[in-house]
Design a protein around this motif. Structure first.
Motif, PDB file in Angstrom:
ATOM      1  N   ILE A   1       5.630  -1.097  11.520  1.00 12.32           N
ATOM      2  CA  ILE A   1       4.447  -0.610  10.795  1.00 12.32           C
ATOM      3  C   ILE A   1       3.346  -1.653  10.938  1.00 12.32           C
ATOM      4  O   ILE A   1       3.536  -2.820  10.602  1.00 12.32           O
ATOM      5  CB  ILE A   1       4.779  -0.389   9.306  1.00 12.32           C
ATOM      6  N   ILE A   2       2.168  -1.239  11.412  1.00  8.15           N
ATOM      7  CA  ILE A   2       1.119  -2.217  11.708  1.00  8.15           C
ATOM      8  C   ILE A   2       0.123  -2.401  10.573  1.00  8.15           C
ATOM      9  O   ILE A   2      -0.782  -3.225  10.675  1.00  8.15           O
ATOM     10  CB  ILE A   2       0.372  -1.866  13.017  1.00  8.15           C
ATOM     11  N   GLY A   3       0.279  -1.645   9.487  1.00  6.72           N
ATOM     12  CA  GLY A   3      -0.598  -1.860   8.336  1.00  6.72           C
ATOM     13  C   GLY A   3      -1.738  -0.876   8.220  1.00  6.72           C
ATOM     14  O   GLY A   3      -2.731  -1.149   7.533  1.00  6.72           O
ATOM     15  N   ILE A   4      -1.614   0.299   8.869  1.00  4.72           N
ATOM     16  CA  ILE A   4      -2.626   1.347   8.767  1.00  4.72           C
ATOM     17  C   ILE A   4      -1.902   2.657   8.461  1.00  4.72           C
ATOM     18  O   ILE A   4      -0.912   3.002   9.128  1.00  4.72           O
ATOM     19  CB  ILE A   4      -3.458   1.476  10.054  1.00  4.72           C
ATOM     20  N   TYR A   5      -2.401   3.392   7.457  1.00  7.36           N
ATOM     21  CA  TYR A   5      -1.710   4.569   6.942  1.00  7.36           C
ATOM     22  C   TYR A   5      -2.721   5.674   6.658  1.00  7.36           C
ATOM     23  O   TYR A   5      -3.789   5.406   6.101  1.00  7.36           O
ATOM     24  CB  TYR A   5      -0.998   4.240   5.620  1.00  7.36           C
ATOM     25  N   TYR A   6      -2.367   6.900   7.013  1.00 11.97           N
ATOM     26  CA  TYR A   6      -3.195   8.071   6.675  1.00 11.97           C
ATOM     27  C   TYR A   6      -2.468   8.918   5.642  1.00 11.97           C
ATOM     28  O   TYR A   6      -1.250   9.125   5.729  1.00 11.97           O
ATOM     29  CB  TYR A   6      -3.463   8.916   7.919  1.00 11.97           C
ATOM     30  N   PHE A   7      -3.230   9.417   4.658  1.00 12.20           N
ATOM     31  CA  PHE A   7      -2.693  10.309   3.640  1.00 12.20           C
ATOM     32  C   PHE A   7      -3.592  11.531   3.529  1.00 12.20           C
ATOM     33  O   PHE A   7      -4.804  11.405   3.334  1.00 12.20           O
ATOM     34  CB  PHE A   7      -2.596   9.600   2.286  1.00 12.20           C
ATOM     35  N   LYS A   8      -2.978  12.689   3.677  1.00 13.84           N
ATOM     36  CA  LYS A   8      -3.742  13.931   3.602  1.00 13.84           C
ATOM     37  C   LYS A   8      -4.355  14.135   2.220  1.00 13.84           C
ATOM     38  O   LYS A   8      -5.452  14.689   2.086  1.00 13.84           O
ATOM     39  CB  LYS A   8      -2.835  15.115   3.957  1.00 13.84           C
ATOM     40  N   ASP A   9      -3.654  13.684   1.203  1.00 13.19           N
ATOM     41  CA  ASP A   9      -4.150  13.798  -0.171  1.00 13.19           C
ATOM     42  C   ASP A   9      -3.956  12.460  -0.873  1.00 13.19           C
ATOM     43  O   ASP A   9      -2.842  12.105  -1.276  1.00 13.19           O
ATOM     44  CB  ASP A   9      -3.414  14.903  -0.926  1.00 13.19           C
ATOM     45  N   GLY A  10      -5.040  11.721  -1.015  1.00 15.72           N
ATOM     46  CA  GLY A  10      -4.962  10.411  -1.642  1.00 15.72           C
ATOM     47  C   GLY A  10      -4.464  10.454  -3.069  1.00 15.72           C
ATOM     48  O   GLY A  10      -3.940   9.457  -3.587  1.00 15.72           O
ATOM     49  N   ALA A  11      -4.581  11.603  -3.722  1.00 20.41           N
ATOM     50  CA  ALA A  11      -4.111  11.718  -5.103  1.00 20.41           C
ATOM     51  C   ALA A  11      -2.604  11.526  -5.193  1.00 20.41           C
ATOM     52  O   ALA A  11      -2.100  10.990  -6.193  1.00 20.41           O
ATOM     53  CB  ALA A  11      -4.509  13.076  -5.682  1.00 20.41           C
ATOM     54  N   ASN A  12      -1.862  11.972  -4.178  1.00 22.36           N
ATOM     55  CA  ASN A  12      -0.414  11.741  -4.165  1.00 22.36           C
ATOM     56  C   ASN A  12      -0.102  10.248  -4.154  1.00 22.36           C
ATOM     57  O   ASN A  12       0.778   9.770  -4.874  1.00 22.36           O
ATOM     58  CB  ASN A  12       0.227  12.406  -2.940  1.00 22.36           C
ATOM     59  N   LEU A  13      -0.819   9.522  -3.312  1.00 27.86           N
ATOM     60  CA  LEU A  13      -0.618   8.077  -3.241  1.00 27.86           C
ATOM     61  C   LEU A  13      -0.982   7.417  -4.567  1.00 27.86           C
ATOM     62  O   LEU A  13      -0.238   6.568  -5.083  1.00 27.86           O
ATOM     63  CB  LEU A  13      -1.447   7.486  -2.103  1.00 27.86           C
ATOM     64  N   LYS A  14      -2.111   7.805  -5.129  1.00 27.06           N
ATOM     65  CA  LYS A  14      -2.555   7.216  -6.399  1.00 27.06           C
ATOM     66  C   LYS A  14      -1.500   7.414  -7.487  1.00 27.06           C
ATOM     67  O   LYS A  14      -1.209   6.498  -8.264  1.00 27.06           O
ATOM     68  CB  LYS A  14      -3.891   7.825  -6.827  1.00 27.06           C
ATOM     69  N   SER A  15      -0.919   8.595  -7.536  1.00 29.35           N
ATOM     70  CA  SER A  15       0.098   8.887  -8.546  1.00 29.35           C
ATOM     71  C   SER A  15       1.312   7.982  -8.396  1.00 29.35           C
ATOM     72  O   SER A  15       1.836   7.455  -9.388  1.00 29.35           O
ATOM     73  CB  SER A  15       0.514  10.362  -8.448  1.00 29.35           C
ATOM     74  N   GLU A  16       1.752   7.785  -7.158  1.00 31.08           N
ATOM     75  CA  GLU A  16       2.935   6.947  -6.939  1.00 31.08           C
ATOM     76  C   GLU A  16       2.634   5.475  -7.209  1.00 31.08           C
ATOM     77  O   GLU A  16       3.493   4.733  -7.712  1.00 31.08           O
ATOM     78  CB  GLU A  16       3.457   7.124  -5.519  1.00 31.08           C
ATOM     79  N   LEU A  17       1.438   5.026  -6.879  1.00 35.18           N
ATOM     80  CA  LEU A  17       1.060   3.645  -7.185  1.00 35.18           C
ATOM     81  C   LEU A  17       1.033   3.430  -8.697  1.00 35.18           C
ATOM     82  O   LEU A  17       1.502   2.397  -9.198  1.00 35.18           O
ATOM     83  CB  LEU A  17      -0.308   3.321  -6.582  1.00 35.18           C
ATOM     84  N   GLN A  18       0.495   4.414  -9.423  1.00 35.12           N
ATOM     85  CA  GLN A  18       0.439   4.314 -10.879  1.00 35.12           C
ATOM     86  C   GLN A  18       1.853   4.247 -11.461  1.00 35.12           C
ATOM     87  O   GLN A  18       2.113   3.501 -12.414  1.00 35.12           O
ATOM     88  CB  GLN A  18      -0.314   5.501 -11.469  1.00 35.12           C
ATOM     89  N   TYR A  19       2.767   5.020 -10.869  1.00 37.54           N
ATOM     90  CA  TYR A  19       4.160   5.007 -11.329  1.00 37.54           C
ATOM     91  C   TYR A  19       4.756   3.602 -11.190  1.00 37.54           C
ATOM     92  O   TYR A  19       5.442   3.107 -12.098  1.00 37.54           O
ATOM     93  CB  TYR A  19       4.988   6.012 -10.536  1.00 37.54           C
ATOM     94  N   LEU A  20       4.512   2.958 -10.050  1.00 40.20           N
ATOM     95  CA  LEU A  20       5.057   1.611  -9.842  1.00 40.20           C
ATOM     96  C   LEU A  20       4.529   0.647 -10.890  1.00 40.20           C
ATOM     97  O   LEU A  20       5.283  -0.159 -11.457  1.00 40.20           O
ATOM     98  CB  LEU A  20       4.693   1.106  -8.444  1.00 40.20           C
ATOM     99  N   LEU A  21       3.219   0.720 -11.153  1.00 42.21           N
ATOM    100  CA  LEU A  21       2.627  -0.196 -12.123  1.00 42.21           C
ATOM    101  C   LEU A  21       3.107   0.097 -13.538  1.00 42.21           C
ATOM    102  O   LEU A  21       3.433  -0.823 -14.296  1.00 42.21           O
ATOM    103  CB  LEU A  21       1.095  -0.118 -12.051  1.00 42.21           C
ATOM    104  N   ASP A  22       3.172   1.373 -13.892  1.00 40.08           N
ATOM    105  CA  ASP A  22       3.590   1.739 -15.255  1.00 40.08           C
ATOM    106  C   ASP A  22       5.028   1.332 -15.538  1.00 40.08           C
ATOM    107  O   ASP A  22       5.373   0.965 -16.668  1.00 40.08           O
ATOM    108  CB  ASP A  22       3.436   3.246 -15.468  1.00 40.08           C
ATOM    109  N   ASN A  23       5.870   1.410 -14.497  1.00 36.90           N
ATOM    110  CA  ASN A  23       7.292   1.133 -14.683  1.00 36.90           C
ATOM    111  C   ASN A  23       7.699  -0.256 -14.184  1.00 36.90           C
ATOM    112  O   ASN A  23       8.885  -0.567 -14.119  1.00 36.90           O
ATOM    113  CB  ASN A  23       8.126   2.209 -13.982  1.00 36.90           C
ATOM    114  N   LYS A  24       6.676  -1.057 -13.836  1.00 36.85           N
ATOM    115  CA  LYS A  24       6.909  -2.439 -13.392  1.00 36.85           C
ATOM    116  C   LYS A  24       7.981  -2.515 -12.300  1.00 36.85           C
ATOM    117  O   LYS A  24       8.956  -3.287 -12.397  1.00 36.85           O
ATOM    118  CB  LYS A  24       7.265  -3.335 -14.574  1.00 36.85           C
ATOM    119  N   VAL A  25       7.803  -1.672 -11.281  1.00 37.92           N
ATOM    120  CA  VAL A  25       8.712  -1.679 -10.133  1.00 37.92           C
ATOM    121  C   VAL A  25       8.258  -2.790  -9.194  1.00 37.92           C
ATOM    122  O   VAL A  25       7.352  -2.613  -8.367  1.00 37.92           O
ATOM    123  CB  VAL A  25       8.715  -0.315  -9.413  1.00 37.92           C
ATOM    124  N   LEU A  26       8.874  -3.954  -9.348  1.00 41.10           N
ATOM    125  CA  LEU A  26       8.456  -5.161  -8.641  1.00 41.10           C
ATOM    126  C   LEU A  26       9.523  -5.618  -7.659  1.00 41.10           C
ATOM    127  O   LEU A  26      10.723  -5.467  -7.907  1.00 41.10           O
ATOM    128  CB  LEU A  26       8.188  -6.287  -9.641  1.00 41.10           C
TER     129      LEU A  26
END
Length: 332
Positions: A165-190
């Protein structure tokens, strides 16, 4: 389409060059790394770039103005977000949560690439990848027989795939990504004290989103001095048929061996410059030999024999044969 560019890192492996400028603004063949990255993404995407969202540390007004100008050159709106703590890739991207809507490309600004594919913007996600000889040093993807990504594996010690993986990613719907990022932060998945993008990708894949690879022709790193000098060489080769030498340079008994980028108002006397040299505006070279080097603006070299080097702005070099890695306002 929107492009999200996390670039808040300190660039410690690129010091002293990153003491005065963020790494993504270091010039490669006359253009900042981040500008070349964005231009290549625009080519591959085949769509109008609506917004470029930069995630920065507190680099100051001058840097932010330059980033806004780069976005303007691509006819895109610029947004600036701040990451004040180094809490991982997922945390960095989440700092731009307000821009994570619709079609989104996330691109970490310490890499360049060349590609001949057109982005499949109907896929749920496209992960830019490149074949590598030693997959154990990278995050890699595994695929099934239908060319779908089945697993993300971080630095595998046993062979599972050679597609890094070279560090570039495409997402058809950024809202899906935002939701999963929020989940990690809310649940302190570190992981080791940081929020990791790969955890969000894994959750999205497990929910049935279709991930496919986009394999690039070449992946060029800008992580340290030697890698950046080599990337400058490769970019000059890719653009060797473009106009790279300014019309107003002064050439007195000098030889320029292409490909080289020579900026505005440069003076070259009794010297051989090239191949693979980028020489910034208002610099002066006298009685010197220079090859395979990045030299920024307002720098003076007299009697030097320089190769495989990076010199910052307002540097003065006199009479030595050696490799250099020196930042701005240095005399040596």
């Amino acid at each position: 389409m929107k492009i999200i560019v996390p670039m808040a890192g300190m660039g410690k492996r690129m010091r002293p060059h990153t003491l005065t400028v963020p790494k993504p603004l270091i010039p490669i063949a006359g253009k900042p790394i981040v500008q070349r990255l964005l231009e290549e993404i625009a080519k591959v995407s085949g769509e109008e770039i609506e917004e470029i969202a930069y995630i920065v540390g507190h680099f100051g007004d001058e840097v932010e103005t330059q980033l806004k100008e780069i976005a303007s050159d691509l006819n895109a709106k610029a947004s600036i977000y701040y990451q004040t703590e180094a809490l991982g890739t997922a945390h960095a991207i989440h700092c731009a949560a307000d821009s994570l809507e619709g079609k989104v490309v996330v691109a970490f600004a310490d890499t360049l690439f060349k590609a001949d594919f057109v982005l499949d913007n109907e896929a749920d996600s496209v992960i830019w990848v490149q074949k590598v000889e030693d997959p154990s040093a990278f995050g890699v993807v595994k695929m099934d027989d239908n060319n779908r990504i089945t697993d993300f594996v971080e630095k595998p010690q046993e062979f599972v795939s050679d597609l890094a993986i070279i560090g570039i990613y495409y997402f058809k719907d950024g809202a899906n990504l935002k939701s999963e990022l929020q989940y990690l932060l809310d649940n302190k998945v570190l992981v080791n004290g940081e929020y990791q993008l790969t955890d969000a990708l894994e959750n999205m894949k497990n929910k049935g989103l279709n991930f496919v690879p986009g394999q690039v022709i070449e992946w060029m790193d800008c992580g340290n001095k030697d890698a950046t000098v080599n990337t400058n060489q490769r970019i000059l080769e890719y653009h060797k048929n473009d106009k790279l030498v300014a019309d107003n340079i002064v050439n007195e008994n000098a030889v320029i061996i292409p490909p080289c980028y020579i900026g505005e108002n440069v003076v070259i006397k009794n010297s051989v410059v090239g191949p693979h040299v980028s020489l910034g505006d208002n610099s002066i070279v006298e009685n010197s030999l220079i090859s395979n080097a990045i030299i920024q603006t307002n720098t003076k070299i007299a009697g030097g024999n320089i190769k495989n080097s990076m010199l910052g702005n307002f540097v003065e070099v006199t009479g030595e044969a050696k490799e250099y890695s020196v930042g701005d306002y240095t005399n040596c």
